[in-house]
Design a protein around this motif. Structure first.
Motif, mmCIF file in Angstrom:
data_model
loop_
_atom_site.group_PDB
_atom_site.id
_atom_site.type_symbol
_atom_site.label_atom_id
_atom_site.label_comp_id
_atom_site.label_asym_id
_atom_site.label_seq_id
_atom_site.Cartn_x
_atom_site.Cartn_y
_atom_site.Cartn_z
ATOM 1 N N ARG A 240 -51.421 25.671 -7.563
ATOM 2 C CA ARG A 240 -52.112 26.148 -8.765
ATOM 3 C C ARG A 240 -52.273 27.663 -8.748
ATOM 4 O O ARG A 240 -52.122 28.330 -9.781
ATOM 5 C CB ARG A 240 -53.477 25.473 -8.875
ATOM 6 N N SER A 241 -52.563 28.205 -7.585
ATOM 7 C CA SER A 241 -52.690 29.652 -7.480
ATOM 8 C C SER A 241 -51.355 30.337 -7.718
ATOM 9 O O SER A 241 -51.281 31.369 -8.392
ATOM 10 C CB SER A 241 -53.239 30.020 -6.098
ATOM 11 N N MET A 242 -50.275 29.770 -7.181
ATOM 12 C CA MET A 242 -48.958 30.368 -7.357
ATOM 13 C C MET A 242 -48.469 30.237 -8.797
ATOM 14 O O MET A 242 -47.685 31.070 -9.263
ATOM 15 C CB MET A 242 -47.949 29.724 -6.402
ATOM 16 N N ASP A 243 -48.913 29.201 -9.511
ATOM 17 C CA ASP A 243 -48.572 29.098 -10.935
ATOM 18 C C ASP A 243 -49.152 30.275 -11.709
ATOM 19 O O ASP A 243 -48.489 30.857 -12.577
ATOM 20 C CB ASP A 243 -49.102 27.774 -11.511
ATOM 21 N N ARG A 244 -50.404 30.611 -11.396
ATOM 22 C CA ARG A 244 -51.015 31.776 -12.044
ATOM 23 C C ARG A 244 -50.300 33.067 -11.629
ATOM 24 O O ARG A 244 -50.078 33.958 -12.459
ATOM 25 C CB ARG A 244 -52.499 31.851 -11.688
ATOM 26 N N ALA A 245 -49.959 33.168 -10.349
ATOM 27 C CA ALA A 245 -49.242 34.360 -9.862
ATOM 28 C C ALA A 245 -47.872 34.472 -10.523
ATOM 29 O O ALA A 245 -47.405 35.576 -10.827
ATOM 30 C CB ALA A 245 -49.099 34.303 -8.344
ATOM 31 N N SER A 246 -47.226 33.324 -10.740
ATOM 32 C CA SER A 246 -45.922 33.328 -11.407
ATOM 33 C C SER A 246 -46.036 33.842 -12.827
ATOM 34 O O SER A 246 -45.161 34.576 -13.313
ATOM 35 C CB SER A 246 -45.338 31.913 -11.398
ATOM 36 N N GLY A 247 -47.138 33.482 -13.505
ATOM 37 C CA GLY A 247 -47.351 33.988 -14.855
ATOM 38 C C GLY A 247 -47.508 35.499 -14.876
ATOM 39 O O GLY A 247 -46.981 36.182 -15.767
ATOM 40 N N VAL A 248 -48.231 36.029 -13.891
ATOM 41 C CA VAL A 248 -48.399 37.486 -13.788
ATOM 42 C C VAL A 248 -47.052 38.157 -13.539
ATOM 43 O O VAL A 248 -46.723 39.186 -14.150
ATOM 44 C CB VAL A 248 -49.390 37.840 -12.662
ATOM 45 N N TYR A 249 -46.246 37.566 -12.649
ATOM 46 C CA TYR A 249 -44.932 38.142 -12.338
ATOM 47 C C TYR A 249 -44.037 38.149 -13.578
ATOM 48 O O TYR A 249 -43.329 39.136 -13.849
ATOM 49 C CB TYR A 249 -44.263 37.345 -11.217
ATOM 50 N N LYS A 250 -44.082 37.057 -14.356
ATOM 51 C CA LYS A 250 -43.234 36.983 -15.557
ATOM 52 C C LYS A 250 -43.648 38.028 -16.581
ATOM 53 O O LYS A 250 -42.791 38.611 -17.254
ATOM 54 C CB LYS A 250 -43.314 35.575 -16.157
ATOM 55 N N ARG A 251 -44.965 38.252 -16.707
ATOM 56 C CA ARG A 251 -45.412 39.286 -17.651
ATOM 57 C C ARG A 251 -44.951 40.672 -17.194
ATOM 58 O O ARG A 251 -44.500 41.479 -18.015
ATOM 59 C CB ARG A 251 -46.935 39.248 -17.780
ATOM 60 N N ASN A 252 -45.050 40.936 -15.906
ATOM 61 C CA ASN A 252 -44.572 42.223 -15.380
ATOM 62 C C ASN A 252 -43.056 42.352 -15.536
ATOM 63 O O ASN A 252 -42.542 43.431 -15.864
ATOM 64 C CB ASN A 252 -44.964 42.371 -13.912
ATOM 65 N N ALA A 253 -42.354 41.238 -15.290
ATOM 66 C CA ALA A 253 -40.897 41.260 -15.411
ATOM 67 C C ALA A 253 -40.473 41.501 -16.855
ATOM 68 O O ALA A 253 -39.450 42.157 -17.114
ATOM 69 C CB ALA A 253 -40.307 39.938 -14.902
ATOM 70 N N LYS A 254 -41.257 40.967 -17.808
ATOM 71 C CA LYS A 254 -40.935 41.192 -19.213
ATOM 72 C C LYS A 254 -41.058 42.675 -19.560
ATOM 73 O O LYS A 254 -40.238 43.216 -20.318
ATOM 74 C CB LYS A 254 -41.866 40.361 -20.091
ATOM 75 N N GLY A 255 -42.061 43.344 -18.995
ATOM 76 C CA GLY A 255 -42.194 44.778 -19.216
ATOM 77 C C GLY A 255 -41.006 45.547 -18.666
ATOM 78 O O GLY A 255 -40.482 46.467 -19.316
ATOM 79 N N VAL A 256 -40.551 45.169 -17.474
ATOM 80 C CA VAL A 256 -39.367 45.809 -16.882
ATOM 81 C C VAL A 256 -38.136 45.509 -17.728
ATOM 82 O O VAL A 256 -37.277 46.373 -17.933
ATOM 83 C CB VAL A 256 -39.168 45.329 -15.439
ATOM 84 N N ALA A 257 -38.044 44.256 -18.233
ATOM 85 C CA ALA A 257 -36.896 43.869 -19.061
ATOM 86 C C ALA A 257 -36.819 44.718 -20.329
ATOM 87 O O ALA A 257 -35.732 45.087 -20.783
ATOM 88 C CB ALA A 257 -36.993 42.387 -19.416
#
Length: 394
Positions: A236-253
């Motif tokens: 559950r914690s990594m699911d939240r962390a994955s969401g944060v990573y995807k948002r950061n990755a979208k900014g880089v994209a």
């Protein structure tokens, strides 16, 4: 402008976005792997999980980092780390030569695996905290006093003080829980307990242990349930962390997409204008798009990206600058010409930004749109073929 022309223009625009999105995705993947963004984000997320959250005090963050480093040194996780390191080294060998010292420094920055199974995390954490070893020295539960994981964890921070100071309250507490606190083996287990264990981690594990106690009564079965609950907690914690990573990755994209649009001079307004006016270019692009509906999954087709980008018939590239700033100045004074030129510059920048945002949407998004537009262009999907098992339609 009739409907078929509009569909062809849309198809050509989507196809150009698709091939540039593939290029941007490859660039982002290379950067993410080269700089180990996923591995660093995973490690940081585990540190926050163990520390108790992002608002934790600095001392607990330091303890959490030290404990996570011990987890990463465990053979179970260290094996995953070595596998990840080999993949990074293979990628860096394919990259441009940057010198032996720089390469070695980059390899040493490898922080860990990009993915950590929850079962591996749970087993490693429990083994690092020596919980299974402590359970082996617990008094057998009786009808009067049953020892459970919750009690063990509540006294965890008192163990070292308890065995070394007979006059402390901790000594009496652990004496009620463990069989023989004078046993050398037990003392060895206690003395090897990690010092960098935060109070928040113990509290979290105590809550999980209490939850396990409700479901299971026996201590041995409770330990198995406890491990499963830790896995769920980690997931559950990594699911939240994955969401944060995807948002950061979208900014880089988005940044990469805008950079690709500028470097390739991909101006959406100019593309639409060229496709609407030049039927030969429109026909060439739509034919290429229709023949490569498997573009995103076919490696052979994807290798043709460079050829397509280098094709002068595509309405992208620096060779189109003159057309983008083409202007009939007859009958216009210098002031009007200057205003029009400024407007053309702003339109070019707007076209780049629009293209960059579109490229940042990703290849899978444009691949789905491409297939839908092709179906519309072909008047919908093909009808289902007649078979013996299907009645003919009258």
């Amino acid at each position: 402008m009739n409907l078929p022309v509009v569909v062809d223009i849309t198809l050509g625009l989507v196809f150009i976005y698709l091939i540039l999105s593939l290029l941007a995705s490859e660039i982002q993947e290379l950067i993410a792997t080269f700089l180990q963004w996923r591995a660093k984000h995973l490690k940081h997320s585990i540190e926050l999980l163990i520390a108790g959250g992002s608002e934790t005090e600095g001392a607990d963050i330091t303890k959490a980092r030290n404990l996570v480093q011990k987890l990463y040194n465990d053979p179970l996780i260290n094996t995953l780390n070595q596998q990840a390191k080999r993949k990074v080294e293979q990628l860096r060998k394919k990259a441009k030569e940057v010198g032996k010292e720089t390469k070695q420094a980059l390899v040493e920055k490898q922080s860990g695996p990009s993915y950590l199974p929850s079962e591996t995390f749970a087993i490693t954490l429990l083994d690092t905290l020596r919980i299974p070893q402590l359970i082996n020295h617990v008094k057998h539960p009786s009808e009067d006093s049953k020892i459970d994981l919750h009690i063990i964890l509540e006294s965890y921070k008192q163990l070292k003080e308890g065995i070394n100071n007979e006059n402390s309250p901790s000594h009496l507490t652990i004496k009620k829980i463990y069989r023989d606190i004078e046993d050398p083996e037990f003392r060895n287990v206690v003395n090897t307990l990690p010092d960098d264990v935060t109070d928040n981690l113990i509290k979290s594990l105590a809550v999980i242990a209490q939850r396990s106690r409700i479901k299971i009564g026996d201590l041995t079965e409770e330990m198995n349930q406890f491990k499963n609950e830790i896995e769920t907690w980690f997931d559950r914690s990594m699911d939240r962390a994955s969401g944060v990573y995807k948002r950061n990755a979208k900014g880089v994209a988005i940044l990469i997409g805008i950079s690709v649009a500028i470097l390739t001079n991909t101006d959406t307004f100019h593309i639409v204008n060229r496709l609407s006016q030049d039927s030969a270019i429109r026909s060439t692009i739509t034919q290429s798009a229709s023949q490569r509906t498997d573009y995103i999954n076919d490696p052979e087709a994807r290798r043709k990206i460079d050829n397509l980008l280098a094709n002068n018939s595509l309405p992208i590239g620096l060779q189109n600058i003159n057309q983008q700033f083409e202007l009939d100045t007859r009958g216009l004074n210098d002031g009007i010409i200057l205003l029009i030129r400024i407007g053309q510059v702003f339109r070019l920048i707007g076209g780049w930004l629009m293209s960059g945002l579109a490229i940042a949407m990703g290849a899978p998004f444009w691949f789905d749109i491409l297939n839908k537009v092709i179906n519309v262009r072909n008047a919908g999907p093909k009808p289902t073929a007649y078979t013996k098992d299907q009645p003919s339609q009258k």
